[in-house]
Design an enzyme around this catalytic site. Structure first.
Site, mmCIF file in Angstrom:
data_model
loop_
_atom_site.group_PDB
_atom_site.id
_atom_site.type_symbol
_atom_site.label_atom_id
_atom_site.label_comp_id
_atom_site.label_asym_id
_atom_site.label_seq_id
_atom_site.Cartn_x
_atom_site.Cartn_y
_atom_site.Cartn_z
ATOM 1 N N LEU A 66 11.551 -33.241 6.525
ATOM 2 C CA LEU A 66 11.471 -34.694 6.391
ATOM 3 C C LEU A 66 10.918 -35.126 6.302
ATOM 4 O O LEU A 66 10.249 -36.142 7.623
ATOM 5 C CB LEU A 66 12.895 -34.899 7.263
ATOM 6 C CG LEU A 66 13.896 -34.570 6.896
ATOM 7 C CD1 LEU A 66 15.035 -35.993 8.248
ATOM 8 C CD2 LEU A 66 14.726 -35.682 6.013
ATOM 9 N N HIS A 67 9.698 -35.700 4.932
ATOM 10 C CA HIS A 67 8.268 -36.053 4.954
ATOM 11 C C HIS A 67 8.237 -37.550 5.214
ATOM 12 O O HIS A 67 7.915 -38.083 6.378
ATOM 13 C CB HIS A 67 7.723 -35.764 3.667
ATOM 14 C CG HIS A 67 7.983 -34.981 3.537
ATOM 15 N ND1 HIS A 67 6.448 -33.514 3.568
ATOM 16 C CD2 HIS A 67 8.630 -33.639 2.098
ATOM 17 C CE1 HIS A 67 6.497 -32.183 3.016
ATOM 18 N NE2 HIS A 67 8.273 -32.751 1.991
ATOM 19 N N ASP A 68 8.674 -38.383 4.517
ATOM 20 C CA ASP A 68 8.781 -40.089 4.479
ATOM 21 C C ASP A 68 9.532 -39.910 5.750
ATOM 22 O O ASP A 68 9.036 -41.781 6.351
ATOM 23 C CB ASP A 68 9.359 -40.393 3.504
ATOM 24 C CG ASP A 68 8.909 -40.534 1.650
ATOM 25 O OD1 ASP A 68 8.088 -39.508 1.558
ATOM 26 O OD2 ASP A 68 9.530 -40.294 1.232
#
Ligand SMILES: [Ca+2]
Length: 313
Positions: A242-244
């Site tokens: 879950l990058h952002d």
């Protein structure tokens, strides 16, 4: 303490959606002054539509949303439908938005807001290519010293790259813009793949989103199910990164993250390594530190925060 004023600059994107939802669910920590969209994961018309879909999903329909730049500075747009699907927000079946975009350009909104608010009180949160931010800084150099901080998702060092062997997508799409931002002198916190690849949505973590039983919880679980397919095939990992959301989680709970204040330069010329974030993690140059490069996070703490906050919407 008063909530931190932020502008979210974004190219949704399922993980952008979760980052925005986390911010909108946390009014005691962050005050979202506006959302600005940029071309990235998908073209600008879709990122602008997706931002409105997400705000409607959250029930927070009073956040102004502005469309920004539709292409990088000086090169063609590269998109990532192979990760995010044709709409950029594949997975859940969400209704078309009725919410309208604001009149005016995202870059003007960023400039006007920074000039209007007290100096040092507005944080920029770029979750996509840095085109809007760099355009604002180029057009209005006076705003640089008014920015409190930039907390961005982009780059990689030990994880190297995800769109080329040496470049992370957001930086690769617009390396020239990234170079302007990293040379701006603004206090920058970077969430590179090195940390986002540790924010993995395992099955039990995704089950916890779904178990919220709310439209938001179910949609987040479906979004994660969608892009997890791609990441599992590619990395063989136990779940999708879950990058952002690392960006908005950092604003709420910086204690969950650790990193180093180092020099980071952007490769803007090499065909082979275009968009590489050359991060002096080991301090082997005498180049001045210009960014806090995050390397690790407390994954359980991160997902506990996310689940608790998403449960409020
Ligand atoms: Ca993004």
């Amino acid at each position: 303490m008063a909530p931190r004023k932020i502008i979210i600059d974004t190219d949704p994107g399922q993980d952008d959606a979760v980052a925005i939802l986390l911010a909108l669910a946390s009014p005691e920590d962050v005050d979202v002054l506006g959302i600005t969209t940029v071309a990235g994961n998908v073209p600008l018309d879709l990122t602008s539509k997706n931002a409105r879909i997400i705000c409607e999903l959250s029930g927070k329909v009073d956040i102004p949303i502005y469309a920004g730049c539709d292409r990088p500075l000086g090169r063609d747009l590269v998109t990532a439908e192979h990760v995010h699907g044709k709409t950029g927000l594949d997975g859940p079946d969400l209704p078309d938005p009725t919410l309208q975009l604001q009149d005016g350009h995202a870059v003007d909104f960023i400039i006007d807001t920074l000039r209007k608010e007290a100096p040092g009180t507005v944080t920029l949160c770029p979750l996509g290519p840095l085109t809007n931010i760099a355009t604002a800084l180029t057009r209005a150099p006076d705003i640089a010293e008014r920015v409190q901080q930039i907390v961005l998702m982009g780059g990689a060092y030990f994880e190297v790259g995800n769109i080329t062997p040496t470049a992370e997508f957001n930086i690769y799409v617009d390396p020239q813009a990234a170079d302007i931002v990293f040379k701006s002198g603004i206090d920058i916190v970077v969430m590179p793949l090195d940390v986002t690849h540790k924010a993995l949505v395992t099955k039990s973590r995704n089950d916890a989103f779904r178990a919220l039983g709310t439209p938001v919880g179910v949609a987040v679980a479906q979004m994660t199910d969608f892009f997890e397919r791609f990441d599992k095939e590619k990395y063989g990992s136990t779940g999708a990164p879950l990058h952002d959301p690392c960006v908005t989680a950092y604003l709420i709970r910086p204690d969950l993250f650790t990193g180093r204040h180092i020099n980071v330069e952007i490769e803007t010329e090499s065909e082979l390594t275009l968009g590489m974030t050359v991060a002096d993690w080991w301090g082997v140059t005498d180049r001045a530190p210009n960014a806090t490069f995050i390397g690790d996070l407390d994954g359980d703490g991160f997902f506990a925060l996310l689940t608790e906050r998403l449960g409020r919407l």
